[in-house]
Write a protein that holds these residues in place. Structure first.
Motif, PDB file in Angstrom:
ATOM      1  N   ALA A  82     -22.677  -2.288-107.254  1.00 18.06           N
ATOM      2  CA  ALA A  82     -22.644  -0.611-106.577  1.00 18.06           C
ATOM      3  C   ALA A  82     -24.565  -0.465-106.344  1.00 18.06           C
ATOM      4  O   ALA A  82     -25.668  -1.245-106.539  1.00 18.06           O
ATOM      5  N   LEU A  83     -24.962   0.486-105.478  1.00 19.20           N
ATOM      6  CA  LEU A  83     -25.983   0.045-104.743  1.00 19.20           C
ATOM      7  C   LEU A  83     -26.780   0.906-105.812  1.00 19.20           C
ATOM      8  O   LEU A  83     -28.393  -0.002-106.201  1.00 19.20           O
ATOM      9  N   SER A  84     -26.520   1.708-106.282  1.00 20.10           N
ATOM     10  CA  SER A  84     -27.135   2.633-107.644  1.00 20.10           C
ATOM     11  C   SER A  84     -25.921   3.100-108.647  1.00 20.10           C
ATOM     12  O   SER A  84     -25.212   3.043-108.616  1.00 20.10           O
ATOM     13  N   GLN A  85     -26.911   3.189-110.033  1.00 17.78           N
ATOM     14  CA  GLN A  85     -26.436   3.837-111.469  1.00 17.78           C
ATOM     15  C   GLN A  85     -27.163   4.765-111.563  1.00 17.78           C
ATOM     16  O   GLN A  85     -27.123   5.365-112.727  1.00 17.78           O
ATOM     17  N   ALA A  86     -26.837   5.522-110.879  1.00 20.24           N
ATOM     18  CA  ALA A  86     -27.539   7.096-111.079  1.00 20.24           C
ATOM     19  C   ALA A  86     -26.674   8.097-111.485  1.00 20.24           C
ATOM     20  O   ALA A  86     -25.152   8.005-111.722  1.00 20.24           O
ATOM     21  N   PRO A  87     -27.153   9.103-112.659  1.00 16.67           N
ATOM     22  CA  PRO A  87     -26.664   9.372-113.746  1.00 16.67           C
ATOM     23  C   PRO A  87     -26.316  10.864-112.976  1.00 16.67           C
ATOM     24  O   PRO A  87     -26.852  11.293-111.830  1.00 16.67           O
ATOM     25  N   VAL A  88     -25.275  11.438-113.124  1.00 17.69           N
ATOM     26  CA  VAL A  88     -24.707  12.412-112.645  1.00 17.69           C
ATOM     27  C   VAL A  88     -25.595  13.646-112.676  1.00 17.69           C
ATOM     28  O   VAL A  88     -25.963  14.291-113.816  1.00 17.69           O
ATOM     29  N   GLU A  89     -25.450  14.616-111.677  1.00 23.73           N
ATOM     30  CA  GLU A  89     -26.311  15.868-111.774  1.00 23.73           C
ATOM     31  C   GLU A  89     -25.827  16.648-111.700  1.00 23.73           C
ATOM     32  O   GLU A  89     -25.078  17.178-110.913  1.00 23.73           O
ATOM     33  N   ALA A  90     -26.018  17.939-112.449  1.00 25.14           N
ATOM     34  CA  ALA A  90     -25.091  18.746-112.737  1.00 25.14           C
ATOM     35  C   ALA A  90     -25.719  20.006-111.872  1.00 25.14           C
ATOM     36  O   ALA A  90     -27.252  19.329-111.581  1.00 25.14           O
ATOM     37  N   ASP A  91     -24.501  21.105-111.166  1.00 23.40           N
ATOM     38  CA  ASP A  91     -24.998  21.286-109.988  1.00 23.40           C
ATOM     39  C   ASP A  91     -25.114  23.003-110.527  1.00 23.40           C
ATOM     40  O   ASP A  91     -24.216  23.371-110.866  1.00 23.40           O
ATOM     41  N   PRO A  92     -26.189  23.325-110.740  1.00 23.46           N
ATOM     42  CA  PRO A  92     -26.326  25.186-111.251  1.00 23.46           C
ATOM     43  C   PRO A  92     -25.876  26.129-110.668  1.00 23.46           C
ATOM     44  O   PRO A  92     -24.783  27.084-111.052  1.00 23.46           O
ATOM     45  N   GLU A  93     -25.320  25.661-109.290  1.00 27.25           N
ATOM     46  CA  GLU A  93     -23.959  26.222-108.900  1.00 27.25           C
ATOM     47  C   GLU A  93     -22.994  26.859-109.426  1.00 27.25           C
ATOM     48  O   GLU A  93     -21.756  27.549-109.638  1.00 27.25           O
ATOM     49  N   ASP A  94     -22.176  25.611-109.949  1.00 26.94           N
ATOM     50  CA  ASP A  94     -20.818  25.469-110.690  1.00 26.94           C
ATOM     51  C   ASP A  94     -20.404  25.840-111.824  1.00 26.94           C
ATOM     52  O   ASP A  94     -20.266  26.680-112.312  1.00 26.94           O
ATOM     53  N   GLU A  95     -22.774  26.708-112.409  1.00 23.69           N
ATOM     54  CA  GLU A  95     -22.184  26.867-113.228  1.00 23.69           C
ATOM     55  C   GLU A  95     -22.016  28.716-113.324  1.00 23.69           C
ATOM     56  O   GLU A  95     -21.977  29.740-113.972  1.00 23.69           O
ATOM     57  N   GLN A  96     -22.717  29.260-111.964  1.00 24.73           N
ATOM     58  CA  GLN A  96     -22.524  30.652-111.670  1.00 24.73           C
ATOM     59  C   GLN A  96     -20.856  30.852-111.060  1.00 24.73           C
ATOM     60  O   GLN A  96     -20.389  30.453-110.691  1.00 24.73           O
ATOM     61  N   GLU A  97     -20.747  32.367-111.650  1.00 29.05           N
ATOM     62  CA  GLU A  97     -19.738  33.282-111.420  1.00 29.05           C
ATOM     63  C   GLU A  97     -19.494  33.399-109.635  1.00 29.05           C
ATOM     64  O   GLU A  97     -20.848  34.018-109.201  1.00 29.05           O
ATOM     65  N   PRO A  98     -18.853  33.264-108.930  1.00 27.34           N
ATOM     66  CA  PRO A  98     -18.256  34.074-107.552  1.00 27.34           C
ATOM     67  C   PRO A  98     -19.156  35.346-107.600  1.00 27.34           C
ATOM     68  O   PRO A  98     -18.366  36.046-108.081  1.00 27.34           O
ATOM     69  N   GLU A  99     -20.014  35.296-106.470  1.00 27.98           N
ATOM     70  CA  GLU A  99     -19.895  36.265-105.465  1.00 27.98           C
ATOM     71  C   GLU A  99     -18.951  37.446-105.532  1.00 27.98           C
ATOM     72  O   GLU A  99     -18.579  36.877-104.332  1.00 27.98           O
ATOM     73  N   LEU A 100     -18.300  38.994-105.298  1.00 27.39           N
ATOM     74  CA  LEU A 100     -17.195  39.276-105.106  1.00 27.39           C
ATOM     75  C   LEU A 100     -17.890  40.151-103.711  1.00 27.39           C
ATOM     76  O   LEU A 100     -18.631  40.540-103.656  1.00 27.39           O
ATOM     77  N   ASP A 101     -17.269  40.144-102.393  1.00 27.35           N
ATOM     78  CA  ASP A 101     -17.458  40.550-101.363  1.00 27.35           C
ATOM     79  C   ASP A 101     -16.844  41.972-101.591  1.00 27.35           C
ATOM     80  O   ASP A 101     -15.780  42.132-101.620  1.00 27.35           O
ATOM     81  N   ALA A 102     -17.508  42.453-101.665  1.00 25.93           N
ATOM     82  CA  ALA A 102     -17.692  44.747-102.067  1.00 25.93           C
ATOM     83  C   ALA A 102     -16.812  45.042-100.271  1.00 25.93           C
ATOM     84  O   ALA A 102     -18.600  45.883-100.034  1.00 25.93           O
ATOM     85  N   ARG A 103     -16.019  45.508-100.126  1.00 26.72           N
ATOM     86  CA  ARG A 103     -16.002  46.112 -98.227  1.00 26.72           C
ATOM     87  C   ARG A 103     -14.405  47.162 -99.041  1.00 26.72           C
ATOM     88  O   ARG A 103     -14.244  46.965 -99.457  1.00 26.72           O
TER      89      ARG A 103
END
Length: 103
Positions: A82-103
């Motif tokens: 493998a080219l590198s063995q970097a640890p997996v980084e958490a994506d902050p957007e994965d922790e947020q609730e999706p915004e609802l489109d209020a139309r």
């Protein structure tokens, strides 16, 4: 018999091209050509039971040193890693609730 000679020649040429590629540092090309040669030798091995005595003599005397060259060339190939063995980084957007489109 001509088909056997052609296959042996193809395998020999593939090993020769792989050896040249290894000398030039073209490891991917070398690996591809060695795979081609190994596949050709495997095909000849599968056909072995149906070969006549003279055909077996020809294939056996030619394929054995060819296999040795193939093995020696494979030993020269660098191991894949493998080219590198970097640890997996958490994506902050994965922790947020999706915004609802209020139309």
């Amino acid at each position: 018999m001509d088909a056997l000679l052609k296959q042996l020649a193809e395998a020999s040429m593939a090993v020769g091209e792989a050896e040249d590629a290894l000398d030039e540092g073209a490891n991917t090309t070398a690996r591809d050509r060695l795979d081609d040669a190994a596949a050709t030798l495997a095909d000849l091995r599968e056909r072995w039971p149906e070969l006549s005595g003279p055909e077996r003599t020809l294939v056996g005397k030619t394929a054995a040193p060819l296999r040795s060259r193939l093995d020696a060339a494979e030993a020269r190939l660098p191991k894949l890693s493998a080219l590198s063995q970097a640890p997996v980084e958490a994506d902050p957007e994965d922790e947020q609730e999706p915004e609802l489109d209020a139309r």
